[in-house]
Design a protein around this motif. Sequence first.
Motif, PDB file in Angstrom:
ATOM      1  N   ALA A 128      34.873  85.784 -61.360  1.00 37.48           N
ATOM      2  CA  ALA A 128      35.995  85.195 -60.857  1.00 37.48           C
ATOM      3  C   ALA A 128      37.145  86.209 -60.360  1.00 37.48           C
ATOM      4  N   ALA A 129      37.397  87.163 -60.938  1.00 32.29           N
ATOM      5  CA  ALA A 129      38.338  88.074 -60.507  1.00 32.29           C
ATOM      6  C   ALA A 129      38.133  88.955 -59.193  1.00 32.29           C
ATOM      7  N   HIS A 130      36.700  89.183 -59.093  1.00 29.10           N
ATOM      8  CA  HIS A 130      36.248  89.774 -57.763  1.00 29.10           C
ATOM      9  C   HIS A 130      36.399  88.749 -56.808  1.00 29.10           C
ATOM     10  N   GLU A 131      36.286  87.332 -56.948  1.00 27.36           N
ATOM     11  CA  GLU A 131      35.967  86.587 -56.126  1.00 27.36           C
ATOM     12  C   GLU A 131      37.628  86.492 -55.460  1.00 27.36           C
ATOM     13  N   HIS A 132      38.384  86.354 -56.452  1.00 29.88           N
ATOM     14  CA  HIS A 132      39.973  85.949 -56.234  1.00 29.88           C
ATOM     15  C   HIS A 132      40.451  87.298 -55.325  1.00 29.88           C
ATOM     16  N   GLY A 133      39.993  88.306 -55.939  1.00 27.02           N
ATOM     17  CA  GLY A 133      40.568  89.704 -54.856  1.00 27.02           C
ATOM     18  C   GLY A 133      40.118  89.363 -53.535  1.00 27.02           C
ATOM     19  N   LEU A 134      38.794  89.088 -53.311  1.00 28.19           N
ATOM     20  CA  LEU A 134      38.413  88.796 -51.833  1.00 28.19           C
ATOM     21  C   LEU A 134      39.454  87.806 -51.066  1.00 28.19           C
ATOM     22  N   TYR A 135      39.426  86.601 -51.856  1.00 29.54           N
ATOM     23  CA  TYR A 135      40.523  85.533 -51.218  1.00 29.54           C
ATOM     24  C   TYR A 135      41.795  86.284 -50.961  1.00 29.54           C
ATOM     25  N   GLU A 136      42.280  87.033 -52.038  1.00 31.14           N
ATOM     26  CA  GLU A 136      43.654  87.423 -51.486  1.00 31.14           C
ATOM     27  C   GLU A 136      43.683  88.594 -50.515  1.00 31.14           C
ATOM     28  N   ARG A 137      42.934  89.113 -50.457  1.00 36.44           N
ATOM     29  CA  ARG A 137      42.858  90.249 -49.537  1.00 36.44           C
ATOM     30  C   ARG A 137      42.648  89.487 -47.797  1.00 36.44           C
ATOM     31  N   ALA A 138      41.688  88.511 -48.152  1.00 38.84           N
ATOM     32  CA  ALA A 138      41.584  87.742 -46.670  1.00 38.84           C
ATOM     33  C   ALA A 138      43.038  86.867 -46.611  1.00 38.84           C
ATOM     34  N   ALA A 139      43.483  86.126 -47.363  1.00 38.57           N
ATOM     35  CA  ALA A 139      44.762  85.530 -47.204  1.00 38.57           C
ATOM     36  C   ALA A 139      45.828  86.324 -46.896  1.00 38.57           C
ATOM     37  N   ASN A 140      46.063  87.353 -47.468  1.00 38.02           N
ATOM     38  CA  ASN A 140      46.964  88.370 -46.731  1.00 38.02           C
ATOM     39  C   ASN A 140      46.901  88.888 -45.543  1.00 38.02           C
ATOM     40  N   ALA A 141      45.609  89.079 -45.093  1.00 41.42           N
ATOM     41  CA  ALA A 141      45.292  89.567 -43.735  1.00 41.42           C
ATOM     42  C   ALA A 141      45.621  88.357 -42.613  1.00 41.42           C
ATOM     43  N   LEU A 142      45.240  87.109 -42.969  1.00 40.31           N
ATOM     44  CA  LEU A 142      45.748  86.088 -42.107  1.00 40.31           C
ATOM     45  C   LEU A 142      47.123  85.782 -42.062  1.00 40.31           C
ATOM     46  N   ARG A 143      47.620  85.950 -43.146  1.00 34.30           N
ATOM     47  CA  ARG A 143      49.351  85.651 -43.089  1.00 34.30           C
ATOM     48  C   ARG A 143      50.186  86.591 -42.211  1.00 34.30           C
ATOM     49  N   SER A 144      49.770  87.677 -41.904  1.00 31.08           N
ATOM     50  CA  SER A 144      49.933  88.664 -41.039  1.00 31.08           C
ATOM     51  C   SER A 144      49.782  88.272 -39.603  1.00 31.08           C
ATOM     52  N   VAL A 145      49.013  87.240 -39.368  1.00 32.43           N
ATOM     53  CA  VAL A 145      48.673  87.092 -37.904  1.00 32.43           C
ATOM     54  C   VAL A 145      49.586  85.826 -37.455  1.00 32.43           C
ATOM     55  N   ASN A 146      50.290  85.970 -36.444  1.00 35.16           N
ATOM     56  CA  ASN A 146      50.990  84.749 -36.017  1.00 35.16           C
ATOM     57  C   ASN A 146      50.262  83.649 -35.426  1.00 35.16           C
ATOM     58  N   GLY A 147      50.647  82.411 -35.681  1.00 36.10           N
ATOM     59  CA  GLY A 147      49.909  81.237 -35.441  1.00 36.10           C
ATOM     60  C   GLY A 147      48.986  80.735 -36.289  1.00 36.10           C
ATOM     61  N   ILE A 148      48.726  81.551 -37.544  1.00 38.04           N
ATOM     62  CA  ILE A 148      47.685  81.045 -38.310  1.00 38.04           C
ATOM     63  C   ILE A 148      48.282  80.429 -39.775  1.00 38.04           C
ATOM     64  N   ARG A 149      47.916  79.255 -39.886  1.00 35.27           N
ATOM     65  CA  ARG A 149      48.266  78.463 -41.184  1.00 35.27           C
ATOM     66  C   ARG A 149      47.103  78.471 -42.106  1.00 35.27           C
ATOM     67  N   ILE A 150      47.411  78.697 -43.194  1.00 29.70           N
ATOM     68  CA  ILE A 150      46.464  78.476 -44.369  1.00 29.70           C
ATOM     69  C   ILE A 150      46.691  77.188 -44.896  1.00 29.70           C
ATOM     70  N   HIS A 151      45.880  76.419 -45.289  1.00 26.33           N
ATOM     71  CA  HIS A 151      45.935  75.062 -45.965  1.00 26.33           C
ATOM     72  C   HIS A 151      45.402  75.486 -47.158  1.00 26.33           C
ATOM     73  N   GLY A 152      46.359  75.043 -48.317  1.00 23.13           N
ATOM     74  CA  GLY A 152      46.199  75.106 -49.521  1.00 23.13           C
ATOM     75  C   GLY A 152      46.392  76.366 -50.422  1.00 23.13           C
ATOM     76  N   GLU A 153      47.676  76.400 -51.093  1.00 23.65           N
ATOM     77  CA  GLU A 153      47.832  77.453 -51.831  1.00 23.65           C
ATOM     78  C   GLU A 153      48.326  77.140 -53.176  1.00 23.65           C
ATOM     79  N   ALA A 154      47.518  76.302 -53.890  1.00 20.09           N
ATOM     80  CA  ALA A 154      47.919  75.935 -55.074  1.00 20.09           C
ATOM     81  C   ALA A 154      47.605  77.032 -56.264  1.00 20.09           C
ATOM     82  N   PRO A 155      48.505  77.136 -57.003  1.00 19.71           N
ATOM     83  CA  PRO A 155      48.018  78.201 -58.387  1.00 19.71           C
ATOM     84  C   PRO A 155      46.716  78.123 -58.833  1.00 19.71           C
ATOM     85  N   GLY A 156      45.905  79.175 -59.002  1.00 19.11           N
ATOM     86  CA  GLY A 156      44.653  79.187 -59.682  1.00 19.11           C
ATOM     87  C   GLY A 156      43.762  78.632 -58.997  1.00 19.11           C
ATOM     88  N   LYS A 157      43.625  78.754 -57.466  1.00 25.55           N
ATOM     89  CA  LYS A 157      42.621  78.005 -56.603  1.00 25.55           C
ATOM     90  C   LYS A 157      41.780  78.918 -56.472  1.00 25.55           C
TER      91      LYS A 157
END
Length: 407
Positions: free
Chosen positions: A303-332
């Motif tokens: 779970a920690a490994h998969e969460h780390g992958l998600y966070e790495r991807a989400a952080n990369a996308l957050r830096s891109v203009n025009g990209i909207r991430i859907h769903g950022e509930a705690p513990g997702k």
Amino acid sequence: MPRKLDLPAIRAEFPILSREVNGHPLVYLDNAASAQKSNAVIDALSGQMRTAYANVHRGLHTLANETTEAFEAARETVRAFLNAPSTDTIIFTKGSTEGINLVASALAARIQPGDEIVLSIMEHHSNIVPWHFLRERHGAVLRWVGLTEDGSLDMDAMAAAIGPKTKLVAITHMSNVLGTVVDVAAVAKLAHDAGAEILIDGSQAAVHLPVDVQAIGCDWYVITAHKIYGPTGIGALYGTAQALDRARPYQGGGEMIEIVEMDRITYNSAPHKFEAGTPPILEAIGFGAALRWLAEFDKAEVAAHEHGLYERAANALRSVNGIRIHGEAPGKGAVLAFSLEGAHPHDIAQIVDRYGVAIRAGHHCAQPLMQHLGVTATARASFALYNTEAEVDALAEALAKARKMLV
């Protein structure tokens, strides 16, 4: 002692991960739709066919006995995976969809006009359409529960929706789009306090979370093998002994009966009561192999490994203009749905595929949720045990190229 999370060694167990797509190494990030299969599963299927295949339960010869033992051993593996109290509470199905339809068929006999079924707006169509059948054919009323701003289930709205007319609450354990993890034990208590049953769709959660159906206190829980590194065409329905005893048979045929005469019939007991005809024998054995393989690893480490992958991807996308991430509930969970302003998700998926990156695009069989999000479709990357940080970086690079082409 759990296995070390040695990604090169793990990836070597999945033959398909060594291939190339469009001249690039395959980056498979469509795991929420279906996960790839390890040699443990492939060998279990081929080995059974090569050495000990026959129909189950009905023979007295050696091959029939050996196949039956392997088939029922898989049922025990599923029981342990869900911490169900008995193998009698584990029904093999074609997948989560058939499991939900089985419950809907059982409930139909007790539904009266005006009886209510409570759903969330983030349900997969498989956990919506069977309840529409009861609405159309028996007069059931569907009551919908919304989300909070971050994509969490609105628990206050859930409590308000459940009332004296509620017969069933049908809820996902983890959204296949948002990755939202629902406190299903709390929802189960709300349902039971109102005298209702609860069905939980564990299609996504069972891959990423520990599941204990007794601790949850649910009446029904469905899973599907192909998302948990197993074969297609096989899944399981857990039902309490009381729920299964109340339920009428879903299909008629061999195996689900005790006595058939010209003027009467008596039914078998669960689980066989709900497994008419020759079951998916090899698929069930492969399912068991997949769960045993997954059980070799520490769940918290995975779970920690998969969460780390998600966070790495989400952080990369957050830096891109025009990209909207859907769903950022705690513990997702490790599911990343996103939109790129000015670009259709299908175009995004086709462009990143040119670089060997496999993601999903569409409404993900969750059209009520798409309506809530104000989109017709999203792109979705979903992560598994065998994915790597390098693959996340490959996704980010491919998306940057797609953005230049589309926006």
